[in-house]
Design a protein around this motif. Structure first.
Motif, PDB file in Angstrom:
ATOM      1  N   UNK A  20       0.358  -1.082   0.464  1.00 37.36           N
ATOM      2  CA  UNK A  20       0.069  -0.022   0.398  1.00 37.36           C
ATOM      3  C   UNK A  20       0.449   0.995   0.315  1.00 37.36           C
ATOM      4  N   UNK A  21       0.387   2.495   0.522  1.00 40.36           N
ATOM      5  CA  UNK A  21       0.514   4.039   0.534  1.00 40.36           C
ATOM      6  C   UNK A  21       0.747   4.382   1.604  1.00 40.36           C
ATOM      7  N   UNK A  22       1.898   4.290   2.368  1.00 39.31           N
ATOM      8  CA  UNK A  22       2.130   4.937   3.518  1.00 39.31           C
ATOM      9  C   UNK A  22       2.429   7.346   3.675  1.00 39.31           C
ATOM     10  N   UNK A  23       1.367   7.894   4.462  1.00 34.50           N
ATOM     11  CA  UNK A  23       2.250   9.142   4.193  1.00 34.50           C
ATOM     12  C   UNK A  23       2.138   9.637   5.432  1.00 34.50           C
ATOM     13  N   UNK A  24       3.233   9.942   5.485  1.00 35.59           N
ATOM     14  CA  UNK A  24       3.605  10.849   6.874  1.00 35.59           C
ATOM     15  C   UNK A  24       3.594  12.374   6.942  1.00 35.59           C
ATOM     16  N   UNK A  25       2.740  13.425   8.032  1.00 37.35           N
ATOM     17  CA  UNK A  25       2.721  14.720   7.966  1.00 37.35           C
ATOM     18  C   UNK A  25       3.137  15.071   9.397  1.00 37.35           C
ATOM     19  N   UNK A  26       3.999  15.766   8.918  1.00 32.56           N
ATOM     20  CA  UNK A  26       5.347  16.260  10.793  1.00 32.56           C
ATOM     21  C   UNK A  26       4.533  17.545  10.204  1.00 32.56           C
ATOM     22  N   UNK A  27       3.729  18.003  11.648  1.00 30.42           N
ATOM     23  CA  UNK A  27       3.467  20.067  11.450  1.00 30.42           C
ATOM     24  C   UNK A  27       3.800  20.768  12.706  1.00 30.42           C
ATOM     25  N   UNK A  28       4.158  22.210  12.268  1.00 29.81           N
ATOM     26  CA  UNK A  28       4.040  22.552  14.130  1.00 29.81           C
ATOM     27  C   UNK A  28       3.405  22.224  14.724  1.00 29.81           C
ATOM     28  N   UNK A  29       2.202  22.221  14.076  1.00 29.20           N
ATOM     29  CA  UNK A  29       1.860  21.852  16.206  1.00 29.20           C
ATOM     30  C   UNK A  29       0.802  23.225  16.355  1.00 29.20           C
ATOM     31  N   UNK A  30       0.978  22.736  17.278  1.00 31.18           N
ATOM     32  CA  UNK A  30      -0.230  24.083  17.845  1.00 31.18           C
ATOM     33  C   UNK A  30       0.009  25.008  18.871  1.00 31.18           C
ATOM     34  N   UNK A  31       0.373  26.645  19.529  1.00 29.46           N
ATOM     35  CA  UNK A  31       0.124  27.070  20.007  1.00 29.46           C
ATOM     36  C   UNK A  31      -0.049  28.996  19.938  1.00 29.46           C
ATOM     37  N   UNK A  32      -0.536  29.348  20.505  1.00 34.26           N
ATOM     38  CA  UNK A  32      -0.645  30.924  20.544  1.00 34.26           C
ATOM     39  C   UNK A  32      -2.117  31.284  18.930  1.00 34.26           C
ATOM     40  N   UNK A  33      -1.489  32.468  18.170  1.00 33.18           N
ATOM     41  CA  UNK A  33      -1.962  32.905  17.530  1.00 33.18           C
ATOM     42  C   UNK A  33      -1.382  33.576  16.188  1.00 33.18           C
ATOM     43  N   UNK A  34      -1.442  33.811  14.730  1.00 36.61           N
ATOM     44  CA  UNK A  34      -1.206  34.653  14.134  1.00 36.61           C
ATOM     45  C   UNK A  34      -0.125  33.898  13.573  1.00 36.61           C
ATOM     46  N   UNK A  35       0.954  34.712  13.278  1.00 39.27           N
ATOM     47  CA  UNK A  35       1.652  33.474  12.059  1.00 39.27           C
ATOM     48  C   UNK A  35       2.346  33.736  12.575  1.00 39.27           C
ATOM     49  N   UNK A  36       3.145  34.458  14.110  1.00 38.45           N
ATOM     50  CA  UNK A  36       4.768  33.361  14.319  1.00 38.45           C
ATOM     51  C   UNK A  36       4.099  32.689  15.001  1.00 38.45           C
ATOM     52  N   UNK A  37       5.332  31.954  14.729  1.00 40.11           N
ATOM     53  CA  UNK A  37       5.873  30.268  16.109  1.00 40.11           C
ATOM     54  C   UNK A  37       6.312  30.427  17.308  1.00 40.11           C
ATOM     55  N   UNK A  38       6.543  31.119  17.444  1.00 46.29           N
ATOM     56  CA  UNK A  38       7.475  30.898  18.919  1.00 46.29           C
ATOM     57  C   UNK A  38       6.210  29.911  19.433  1.00 46.29           C
ATOM     58  N   UNK A  39       5.520  30.201  19.934  1.00 41.59           N
ATOM     59  CA  UNK A  39       4.543  29.281  21.670  1.00 41.59           C
ATOM     60  C   UNK A  39       4.892  28.433  20.821  1.00 41.59           C
ATOM     61  N   UNK A  40       4.578  28.011  19.433  1.00 43.08           N
ATOM     62  CA  UNK A  40       4.828  26.461  19.156  1.00 43.08           C
ATOM     63  C   UNK A  40       5.573  25.726  19.623  1.00 43.08           C
ATOM     64  N   UNK A  41       5.659  24.252  20.277  1.00 43.85           N
ATOM     65  CA  UNK A  41       6.572  24.075  20.999  1.00 43.85           C
ATOM     66  C   UNK A  41       6.754  22.416  21.113  1.00 43.85           C
ATOM     67  N   UNK A  42       5.778  21.987  20.508  1.00 39.31           N
ATOM     68  CA  UNK A  42       5.666  20.969  19.993  1.00 39.31           C
ATOM     69  C   UNK A  42       4.751  20.247  18.539  1.00 39.31           C
ATOM     70  N   UNK A  43       5.456  19.137  18.030  1.00 40.87           N
ATOM     71  CA  UNK A  43       5.437  19.114  16.623  1.00 40.87           C
ATOM     72  C   UNK A  43       4.183  18.187  16.431  1.00 40.87           C
ATOM     73  N   UNK A  44       3.628  17.631  15.345  1.00 40.82           N
ATOM     74  CA  UNK A  44       2.364  17.286  15.462  1.00 40.82           C
ATOM     75  C   UNK A  44       2.947  16.702  15.016  1.00 40.82           C
TER      76      UNK A  44
END
Length: 267
Positions: free
Chosen positions: A77-101
């Motif tokens: 079959x097919x395996x797909x892997x997605x890594x995101x910066x996760x959640x935290x804060x609001x707006x474009x700034x990634x400063x509060x994003x400490x735990x990727x998904x």
């Protein structure tokens, strides 16, 4: 089946930056006999993308184990892997994003690839062009709206795949594949410094070609360059290699390059 941060579920938090901004990367791998084809290359692709996007993902051993476990359970079959910066804060700034998904999913292997490999495919030229951006070129980030629009147009035609140009008119790739063409003993493929995805199978082919009698050139050219080709092929990690039969009035029957590379690309 979806596995999100190690838990079997199919819902992602609405605040995750994958849904808010497409802030992440992904890879799609072929599963064959319970194993992931080119596993190390897929992990390295994700590592490189996270580095380019400054995503602080560190759980590589856990991710690799999860990938292998899902592949073993699926078989084919097919395996797909997605890594995101996760959640935290609001707006474009990634400063509060400490735990990727991390999100993994498996699906069936596309049945039409076998027919494509035996019969060859037809191409059409997409009117949708890729924006040039050297900061994002090459990596498989989550902003795929260009490909969505390319696919929508393609589905209105009788072609199997689309030739895609960048915003300056240079031949770049296909909707979901990279492209090579042969002119006598020289093999060409587009440069990808400003747009497009540097696919794993593309690099796999380049590695084998560099150690072969074939001459290889990465070029910046318009689509008309294909008119002088003796053979055209496309590739991605799933197909993995497919010959092109026709583009407009141009018809190709030679499979010299295809027959050289195809055995080297199978899992």
């Amino acid at each position: 089946m979806f596995l999100i941060n190690g838990c079997q579920q199919n819902t992602l938090a609405a605040a995750d930056r994958a849904t808010q901004f497409g802030d992440g990367c992904f890879t799609t791998a072929r599963i064959a006999t319970g194993r992931i084809a080119l596993l190390e290359a897929h992990v390295q692709r994700l590592r490189a993308a996270c580095e380019r996007l400054h995503i602080p993902f560190e759980s590589w051993d856990i991710l690799t184990t999860e990938m292998q476990q899902l592949a073993a359970a699926k078989g084919e079959g097919v395996l797909k892997v997605v890594l995101s910066r996760g959640g935290g804060g609001r707006g474009y700034s990634p400063t509060a994003c400490l735990t990727p998904t991390r999100m993994l999913s498996v699906s069936d292997y596309p049945a039409h690839f076998s027919r494509w490999r035996s019969e060859g495919i037809t191409l059409t030229l997409s009117p949708v062009r890729l924006g040039r951006n050297p900061h994002l070129a090459g990596i498989k980030h989550l902003n795929r709206l260009e490909q969505v629009l390319i696919r929508m147009h393609l589905e209105q035609t009788n072609a199997d795949e689309a030739l895609v140009l960048d915003s300056d008119g240079w031949l770049t790739e296909c909707c979901a594949a990279n492209i090579f063409w042969r002119q006598r003993q020289t093999v060409f493929t587009p440069q990808l410094e400003n747009a497009g995805v540097a696919g794993i199978m593309r690099q796999h082919c380049l590695n084998h070609l560099s150690a072969s009698p074939w001459r290889v050139r990465e070029v910046q050219c318009q689509e008309i360059a294909l008119a002088g080709a003796d053979e055209v092929i496309i590739c991605n990690a799933l197909m993995p290699l497919v010959p092109v039969r026709r583009w407009n009035e141009h018809v190709w029957s030679s499979r010299e390059l295809y027959h050289f590379l195809a055995p080297l690309c199978e899992p």
